[in-house]
Each structure stands twice: as C-alpha cells, then as structure tokens.
Design a protein around this motif. Structure first.
Motif, PDB file in Angstrom:
ATOM      1  N   ALA A 473     -16.015   5.019  21.656  1.00  0.00           N
ATOM      2  CA  ALA A 473     -16.184   6.159  20.847  1.00  0.00           C
ATOM      3  C   ALA A 473     -17.581   6.420  20.860  1.00  0.00           C
ATOM      4  O   ALA A 473     -18.250   7.591  20.987  1.00  0.00           O
ATOM      5  N   GLU A 474     -18.432   5.409  20.543  1.00  0.00           N
ATOM      6  CA  GLU A 474     -19.869   5.454  20.413  1.00  0.00           C
ATOM      7  C   GLU A 474     -20.437   5.830  21.912  1.00  0.00           C
ATOM      8  O   GLU A 474     -21.297   6.878  22.109  1.00  0.00           O
ATOM      9  N   SER A 475     -19.977   5.036  22.927  1.00  0.00           N
ATOM     10  CA  SER A 475     -20.430   5.601  24.317  1.00  0.00           C
ATOM     11  C   SER A 475     -20.076   7.124  24.670  1.00  0.00           C
ATOM     12  O   SER A 475     -20.770   7.866  25.108  1.00  0.00           O
ATOM     13  N   LEU A 489     -14.233  14.369  19.324  1.00  0.00           N
ATOM     14  CA  LEU A 489     -14.349  13.086  19.203  1.00  0.00           C
ATOM     15  C   LEU A 489     -14.485  12.752  17.607  1.00  0.00           C
ATOM     16  O   LEU A 489     -13.857  11.590  17.149  1.00  0.00           O
ATOM     17  N   ALA A 490     -15.114  13.289  16.795  1.00  0.00           N
ATOM     18  CA  ALA A 490     -15.158  12.966  15.119  1.00  0.00           C
ATOM     19  C   ALA A 490     -13.695  12.847  14.797  1.00  0.00           C
ATOM     20  O   ALA A 490     -13.311  12.140  13.931  1.00  0.00           O
ATOM     21  N   GLU A 491     -12.985  14.177  15.081  1.00  0.00           N
ATOM     22  CA  GLU A 491     -11.757  14.057  14.667  1.00  0.00           C
ATOM     23  C   GLU A 491     -11.107  13.109  15.006  1.00  0.00           C
ATOM     24  O   GLU A 491     -10.080  12.323  14.452  1.00  0.00           O
ATOM     25  N   HIS A 492     -11.059  12.528  16.034  1.00  0.00           N
ATOM     26  CA  HIS A 492     -10.282  11.461  16.781  1.00  0.00           C
ATOM     27  C   HIS A 492     -10.727  10.053  16.200  1.00  0.00           C
ATOM     28  O   HIS A 492      -9.868   9.309  15.868  1.00  0.00           O
ATOM     29  N   ALA A 497      -9.295   5.897  12.494  1.00  0.00           N
ATOM     30  CA  ALA A 497      -9.979   4.926  11.394  1.00  0.00           C
ATOM     31  C   ALA A 497     -10.955   4.018  12.139  1.00  0.00           C
ATOM     32  O   ALA A 497     -10.766   2.887  12.162  1.00  0.00           O
ATOM     33  N   LEU A 498     -11.911   4.913  12.809  1.00  0.00           N
ATOM     34  CA  LEU A 498     -13.132   4.117  13.290  1.00  0.00           C
ATOM     35  C   LEU A 498     -14.333   4.199  12.440  1.00  0.00           C
ATOM     36  O   LEU A 498     -15.251   4.872  12.961  1.00  0.00           O
ATOM     37  N   PRO A 499     -14.545   3.741  11.215  1.00  0.00           N
ATOM     38  CA  PRO A 499     -15.738   3.843  10.185  1.00  0.00           C
ATOM     39  C   PRO A 499     -16.895   3.387  10.910  1.00  0.00           C
ATOM     40  O   PRO A 499     -17.911   4.117  10.681  1.00  0.00           O
ATOM     41  N   ALA A 500     -16.954   2.226  11.646  1.00  0.00           N
ATOM     42  CA  ALA A 500     -18.058   2.140  12.366  1.00  0.00           C
ATOM     43  C   ALA A 500     -18.666   3.094  13.409  1.00  0.00           C
ATOM     44  O   ALA A 500     -19.832   2.931  13.659  1.00  0.00           O
ATOM     45  N   ALA A 501     -17.890   3.781  13.971  1.00  0.00           N
ATOM     46  CA  ALA A 501     -18.306   4.703  14.840  1.00  0.00           C
ATOM     47  C   ALA A 501     -18.838   5.938  14.399  1.00  0.00           C
ATOM     48  O   ALA A 501     -19.486   6.639  15.192  1.00  0.00           O
ATOM     49  N   LEU A 502     -18.212   6.266  13.476  1.00  0.00           N
ATOM     50  CA  LEU A 502     -18.570   7.702  12.938  1.00  0.00           C
ATOM     51  C   LEU A 502     -19.901   8.055  12.671  1.00  0.00           C
ATOM     52  O   LEU A 502     -20.433   9.131  12.842  1.00  0.00           O
ATOM     53  N   VAL A 504     -22.646   7.179  14.484  1.00  0.00           N
ATOM     54  CA  VAL A 504     -23.174   7.527  15.466  1.00  0.00           C
ATOM     55  C   VAL A 504     -22.804   8.720  15.915  1.00  0.00           C
ATOM     56  O   VAL A 504     -23.525   9.781  16.458  1.00  0.00           O
ATOM     57  N   VAL A 505     -21.336   8.990  15.933  1.00  0.00           N
ATOM     58  CA  VAL A 505     -20.778  10.472  16.360  1.00  0.00           C
ATOM     59  C   VAL A 505     -21.301  11.402  15.353  1.00  0.00           C
ATOM     60  O   VAL A 505     -21.818  12.617  15.807  1.00  0.00           O
ATOM     61  N   MET A 506     -21.583  11.201  14.099  1.00  0.00           N
ATOM     62  CA  MET A 506     -22.000  12.314  13.217  1.00  0.00           C
ATOM     63  C   MET A 506     -23.557  12.417  13.593  1.00  0.00           C
ATOM     64  O   MET A 506     -23.910  13.515  13.465  1.00  0.00           O
ATOM     65  N   ARG A 507     -24.371  11.580  13.786  1.00  0.00           N
ATOM     66  CA  ARG A 507     -25.673  11.819  14.217  1.00  0.00           C
ATOM     67  C   ARG A 507     -25.962  12.637  15.218  1.00  0.00           C
ATOM     68  O   ARG A 507     -26.639  13.650  15.341  1.00  0.00           O
ATOM     69  N   VAL A 508     -25.172  12.225  16.474  1.00  0.00           N
ATOM     70  CA  VAL A 508     -25.045  12.975  17.824  1.00  0.00           C
ATOM     71  C   VAL A 508     -24.486  14.567  17.270  1.00  0.00           C
ATOM     72  O   VAL A 508     -25.063  15.561  17.894  1.00  0.00           O
ATOM     73  N   LEU A 509     -23.552  14.611  16.324  1.00  0.00           N
ATOM     74  CA  LEU A 509     -22.924  16.030  16.104  1.00  0.00           C
ATOM     75  C   LEU A 509     -24.053  16.750  15.400  1.00  0.00           C
ATOM     76  O   LEU A 509     -24.127  17.844  15.924  1.00  0.00           O
TER      77      LEU A 509
END
Length: 783
Positions: A473-475, A489-492, A497-502, A504-509
């Motif tokens: 997810a981070e990649s 991807l954020a929805e996914h 339940a990938l709290p560690a990836a959120l 990174v995803v939120m920053r890019v979003l």
C-alpha cells in the motif's frame, strides 16, 4: 518393444499422462518386474520433495510448483492426479523402499529458456499454460484407427479393463503404443517441439547414470512420445553437446494442491484431459464402473431436487450398454454414459447435464499438501490465518456472508481485503442477498492453483500478510498517478485495517488534492473518501485526518462544479451527470461523518444553481432538479414548473429530451405516482415535430428502457388510459395527484402506528408527537 524385461535393459513404460488405464498398467508392470530403481519424468530438483508423497496428509491432485527465486512470477507446474501413472510409480517406489528420481530437464533450465516457460514437450507434460502441440500423436493414431475423437480411441485401446476387472497384459499397451510412437516420430520428427531434443538428451544422460548405479533393473515412466528417443543409440558427447550453453537461473520447488478443474483441457493446461472426474472414477472403482457412475449421477441430481429413482439408474445402465454394443465398443464409455443420462435422468435436457459435467465429469476436487512441504514465509502465514479463521480454500466457487460486528467475520474481511491488495484474488466482493449496511459484506470465493504463484510473487513485500499488504500500500501510494487512485487506496487501507500505511497514504492524498485543480478529478475522488469514513464507524477506525481532507475536497467541488457544467457536449454532459450523482451521495455521507458546518446547505445551493442555469447541459439540469425534489428541497409544484418551462415549444427537442433523461433516468416510480409530471412528458412528446422525433427517440428509449418491467407496464397503462376522471389538468398548480386526497388523513395515519412500532421499536418516535410527526419520522427512518 516398449516394455522390456530388466535382463534386456531398462523397463521403459511409455504412458499417457493422467490416464487411469496407463496408471493401472504401470502398477501391474512394476509389481511384476520389481525394479531396483524407478525413474519418472519430472524436474530433478523435486527429488528432495518425493518423500512427502508418502505422507497420509498428501492427497492428490497435487502439483510440483517451480518458480524463479528472483522472479516468482516466472513459474511452472507439474500436476499429478491420483490416476496419473507418474504418481502411481512414485507411490509404488516409496511403498516398496525403492529409490525414485526425476529425470527430466531441470526447472532451473526450463524456467530460464523462455519468457513464458511451459516445460512441456509434445506430450504436453510440464508447466501450466503449455499450448497444444503442432502434432497431436494420440489424435493421429485415433484418426488412423477410424476414430473422430482421440478420447474415445484412447478409452477403447487403453482405459477400459477386461470384463473380469483386471488388465489383459500390463505390458501389452506399452508395447503397442511405443511401436506406434516410433512410427510417428519417423514421420513427424520432434512433432514441432525442437526443445524435446534437449529434454530427451538430459533424460538419456540421467538414464545412463542410473544404469551405472543400479544396473539394468530400472523402470522408467515417461510420456510415450519420448520412448523412441530414450531407446535411440546416441553418445554421451552428442547429448552433452545439446545441453551446452543452456540458460540457467535459481529456482525453488514445492508441492501445492491442484484441482481436477485445472486438469481439464478447457482450462488451458497443455497435458489436460476432458474428463478428470470420470477418469478418477474409473481408476478408483473396484468393479462395475458404469453402475457406480450412474449411482453417483443419481445422487447429484437428487441433491438438486430432481426426481431420480433406482429404476432410472437401472435403465440408464442398460441403455449405456446397448449404445456401446451398437457402436462396436468393448465397454460403455463416457459418451455412452452421458447419452444415457441425458435420455433417462435428464428428460433429454442439457441443462441438468451441464451440472453433471461440471460436478462429476470434470469435478471440483482440491488436493491437499502437508504443512511440512516447503513454502515461502508469506504462504505459511496465510495458511496459518486460514486455519485460525476457519476459512478453508475450496476449488468450487461459493458465497460467503460476513457480519463485521463479529470478531471472526471482521478478521476474515481484513484478510480478504489484504489479499486483494496483494493481487491474490482468492475472494471478490459481490452484491449480497441481505442487508446493504456497513456491517455486512458478501464475498465470492474460489481458490485456484495459480494463486500460489501470486502468493510467491507477493512474498517480496513481506513475510506476513499484514506486513506485505502494508508495504504494498505504501509503495502504491508513492507511485499513484491520479487522485481517484489514491482515494481508492485509502479506502482499501481502511477496509484491510492497515493503520501503518494510512499516514503515508494520507500525506500523499493531501499533497495531491492540494495541487489538483480539475473538478472532475476531485469529484471522482470524493465518493471513495466518503465510503471510507462511513466504513470507519463499524470498523472502529480513526478517520479524523481523512475527514478533514474529504471536507476540503467537498468545499472545492461546491465552488468549481457549476462553471465546469457549462459548454459540454453530449458525452461530457453524461459524464458530468455521473459525477454529480457521486458527489451528491458522498455529501450525504459526509454531512453526518465530519465536522463540515453547512456542507449540505452549500451543496443544495449548488444544485439550485445547476437547475436554474440555461447554459448548463440539459441532462445535468434535469438531474439537479430530480435530486432537489428527492431531498425535499423543492416542492413538487416547483419541479412541475421547471419541467413545463423546459418542455415548452421554445426549447429544442434534443435539449428537452436530455433534461428528461436527467430527471427521470434511473427510476420511473416518480412518474407512476405523479401524473402531473407524466402528463407533461406525454404532452411534450406528442407535440414533438416529426422531423425532430427521430433525433430524440433514441435518447428517450434509452432512458425508459432502463426501468423495471413493472414500472414500464404501469406507465404504459397510465398513458393509454389518459388523465384520470376528475383529475386536474396536467401542470395545474397545487393540484393533488389522482389517488391522493387534498391533505393528510390523521385517523388513517394513526392506524399505521402499531405496526410500525412493532417493526421498528416503541422508542423510534416521540409519544407526544402527532400522527403526522410519527409517520414522517418513522418512514424517514426506513427510507
């Protein structure tokens, strides 16, 4: 002769891969010869895995899976069923304490030789995905014997047993087929597969080494096509010259479960057969195979609530035997059994017969492999989770309903979503039969052997499903090219339940949303964010940061959407209408999920502007008007007035038709219950000039054809009937629709309350409220 005695040299048993007749003949020949060693066609790296075949937990069909260590997607399979001669030879050797080895070209070479390795020769044995050979040796022999179906020829020559249940001579089929293959190779050479020469050179070298170690007491089980090449007189130097310079890579092998469905030729497997379930039955049935087969079919049809009696079974057996005699066959085969089943048990219909083919002729059996088999760490973690969650892989497609309020079901949902993120498509979301709320999910599950390759590929992301999904997810977030892709991807991530990836995803979003000025991109991104916030409630996920981004996107859409809806062509207008629908649904979710004061009011103002602007495309104006009406933001009289203006003679028919499509598209219940609007549409349509009618007809036909049959039928009856007796003229302000009174009947409304309280609970409405208040609130709760 193909079958020779150990005193004369190696016992070469040329077989047809996955043939029960060949398997029985191999077992009988081995029992008679008692060789000192058994050599089997297959990758020699699998020798270390052969002892696992003796494990009671190993249940065929199974397959050797070889994949490149540096590129797990480069893989090949060597499938074995319980009726495969190779499997029978391996089990015979292990049961008798006889050394057994693979002698085909190593997987390290076969995987490296082509971009799409198949490991297959003319006999088709080898990797998954092998294409049919240019020359089908079995087909050529069947044609020479006067058969139009190679399967039927093989059944008559090899697969059928003698009446007493035993083989006439276990070596006779090998001798006959071997001689025939030698004649074919004289005509066709390598059969269009030059790679066979390399494979056969390696097999000859392995055979010489085994003879040097064990003497002549060796049995070799290989595809019949290779027997003439293994008996050919060649030198070691010539064989080594063929192998010189072969590409090579590092490969890993393991056992994986296989399925009968994947053994079927229609699945694309090169050495496939048409009827693995039938062959498994022939191999396992101790006697009277046709009678036992008919009993199986009867049981299946009874389970599907079809009436099949013992008399049906008896008559079907008799008919199959009669057909075999009429066709000059030694015993009834699959074609005779199928014809008898169609006539006697299926009443001549191919519909139930298709079920018999799918469940029995092909079969849905999934093999098993013990936990001690080598596997990548990710596969081991997945197997552990499958056991813990009692989510067993099955070859047959099935539906799975999950209640996310239950811990086990929530964990199953997280696992399936994580696997989808890793491109391991074990499960696909489907439309459930029950509630559509956020606490329920429906999945369609089907485990295919290729998923083991996908798991091996995903192993580069991590050693556990959670860590691999997080890293993937981070990649994907860092490499995403569209705003809608990041929001999806954020929805996914939330679903999985990938709290560690959120983070990174939120920053890019947040960065991408701040830079993207295209209102279309913003409108595509908002619905996924809204769904994510909605899911966060039932999954107990902190979505505060996500809510801030969503609220910001919604505000920017409210500002930029009206100008973007002007000057559009027909295609652009239809696309914009879809975006308006998506944003409208998202605003409804966001209004109660984030601290966005006045968001719903601002969106209502946007819809009013869209509905009132003549420069906005007609389909968008019509849709905005319908959304306002559905939300109760405008009165029915106002909607009728707007429709009357649009359908006036001054509006071009094409624009009016587009407005109608936007207003009534997606559902015609409104027209059924409001005859004023239906009368306006009917009057306008009747007044369209003949020259313009052909231009607007396709658009209107597309709109009304999407309605449910019942709605279309009711509308037709209303139009044919004309205005109801005593009904006000269409468009009359303040007029009640036919069938409705001028106001609310409080006494009749109060009569509904006991039933509503029983359904929804006694605390749903305020006891002190009026009947009108009760009914409005309760119906709103159920709407």
């Amino acid at each position: 002769m193909t079958g020779t005695t150990p005193a004369d040299g190696p016992l070469l048993l040329g077989v047809r891969h996955h043939g029960p007749g060949s398997a029985r003949a191999v077992r009988a020949a081995l029992d008679a010869a008692l060789p000192k060693a058994v050599l089997v066609e297959g990758p020699p790296e699998g020798d270390a895995l052969l002892p696992l075949a003796a494990d009671d937990r190993m249940r065929p069909p199974v397959a050797l899976l070889a994949h490149a260590v540096d590129d797990p997607g480069r893989a090949a399979f060597w499938p074995l069923a319980g009726f495969s001669p190779e499997w029978v030879a391996i089990r015979w050797a292990l049961d008798h304490g006889v050394p057994v080895r693979f002698i085909d070209l190593p997987a390290a070479n076969s995987l490296a030789m082509t971009d799409s390795p198949d490991g297959a020769g003319a006999d088709g044995q080898g990797g998954e995905g092998a294409g049919a050979p240019p020359v089908d040796p079995i087909g050529v022999l069947a044609e020479a014997a006067g058969y139009d179906d190679p399967e039927r020829w093989w059944e008559d020559v090899v697969e059928h047993r003698a009446p007493d249940g035993g083989l006439v001579d276990p070596r006779a089929p090998f001798a006959a087929i071997g001689e025939a293959m030698a004649a074919l190779r004289e005509v066709y050479g390598d059969g269009g597969h030059p790679r066979d020469a390399v494979r056969e050179a390696y097999m000859r070298i392995q055979l010489r080494a085994a003879r040097k170690e064990f003497g002549d007491g060796i049995a070799v089980v290989c595809g019949a096509w290779h027997v003439p090449a293994l008996r050919a007189r060649t030198t070691v130097t010539a064989d080594r010259a063929l192998l010189k310079g072969l590409p090579k890579l590092k490969a890993e092998l393991t056992w994986v479960p296989w399925t009968h469905r994947r053994l079927a030729r229609r699945s694309g497997y090169g050495a496939g057969i048409d009827s693995p379930g039938w062959y498994d039955h022939l191999f396992a049935a101790p006697d009277r195979p046709v009678e036992r087969w008919m009993t199986k079919v009867a049981g299946l049809l009874r389970d599907e609530d079809r009436f099949v009696s013992s008399a049906h079974v008896i008559e079907a057996v008799r008919l199959a035997g009669t057909l075999a005699a009429m066709r000059g066959r030694p015993l009834a085969g699959l074609s005779e059994a199928t014809d008898a089943i169609r006539a006697v048990m299926c009443d001549g219909s191919d519909v139930p017969l298709a079920l018999v083919r799918d469940r029995l002729v092909v079969g849905v059996t999934l093999g098993e492999v013990p936990d001690t088999a080598p596997a990548v760490p990710l596969q081991r973690d997945l197997s552990r989770l499958q056991r813990t969650l009692r989510l067993r892989p099955e070859a047959q497609e099935r539906e799975l309903e999950l209640d996310l309020r239950k811990d086990t079901d929530a964990a199953r949902s997280r696992l399936l979503h994580r696997l989808r993120l890793l491109a391991v498509g074990w499960g696909e979301p489907s439309a459930g039969r029950g509630s559509t709320g956020t606490f329920r999910e429906s999945w369609r599950l089907c485990w295919e052997p290729e998923l083991y390759v996908r798991v091996a590929e995903a192993g580069v992301w991590g050693t556990t499903v959670l860590s691999a999904a997080t890293a993937r997810a981070e990649s994907e977030a860092l490499s995403a090219t569209s705003l809608a892709g990041i929001t999806a991807l954020a929805e996914h991530c939330l679903l999985a339940a990938l709290p560690a990836a959120l983070p990174v995803v939120m920053r890019v979003l947040a960065d991408r949303a701040a830079l993207d000025a295209d209102v279309g991109h913003l409108a595509d991104a908002l619905p996924a964010l809204a769904r994510t916030l909605r899911y966060g409630d039932v999954r107990s996920t902190d979505t505060a940061a996500l809510g801030e981004v969503a609220a910001g996107l919604a505000e920017r859409i409210c500002v930029a959407l009206p100008p973007a809806c002007t000057g559009l062509d027909a295609e652009g207008a239809a696309e914009m209408r879809r975006k308006v629908d998506g944003v409208h649904g998202a605003v409804g979710l966001l209004a109660g999920a984030v601290a966005a004061d006045g968001l719903r009011g601002r969106w209502t103002a946007v819809l009013r502007r869209l509905a009132a602007r003549d420069t906005v495309a007609g389909v968008v104006r019509g849709r905005a008007t319908r959304l306002l009406l559905d939300e109760g933001r405008i009165e029915e009289d106002d909607a009728a007035r707007l429709m009357g203006l649009v359908l006036s003679p001054g509006t071009p028919p094409a624009d009016a038709a587009a407005w109608i499509e936007g207003f009534v598209g997606g559902g015609g219940v409104l027209l059924v219950h409001d005859e004023r609007l239906l009368g306006l549409v009917d009057s306008w349509l009747a007044g369209v000039p003949a020259g313009a009618f052909t231009d607007v007809l396709p658009l209107l036909r597309r709109t009304f054809s999407a309605y449910e049959p019942g709605v279309r039928r009711t509308l037709g009856e209303l139009v044919r009937r004309g205005p109801a007796a005593g009904a006000p003229a269409a468009g009359a302000a303040g007029a009640a629709a036919p069938g409705f009174g001028p106001g609310l009947d409080e006494e009749r409304a109060e009569a509904v309350m006991p039933v509503l309280r029983l359904l929804l609970g006694p605390d749903t409405a305020d006891p002190a409220g009026s009947a009108t208040g009760h009914t409005t609130e309760l119906l709103g709760a159920t709407g």
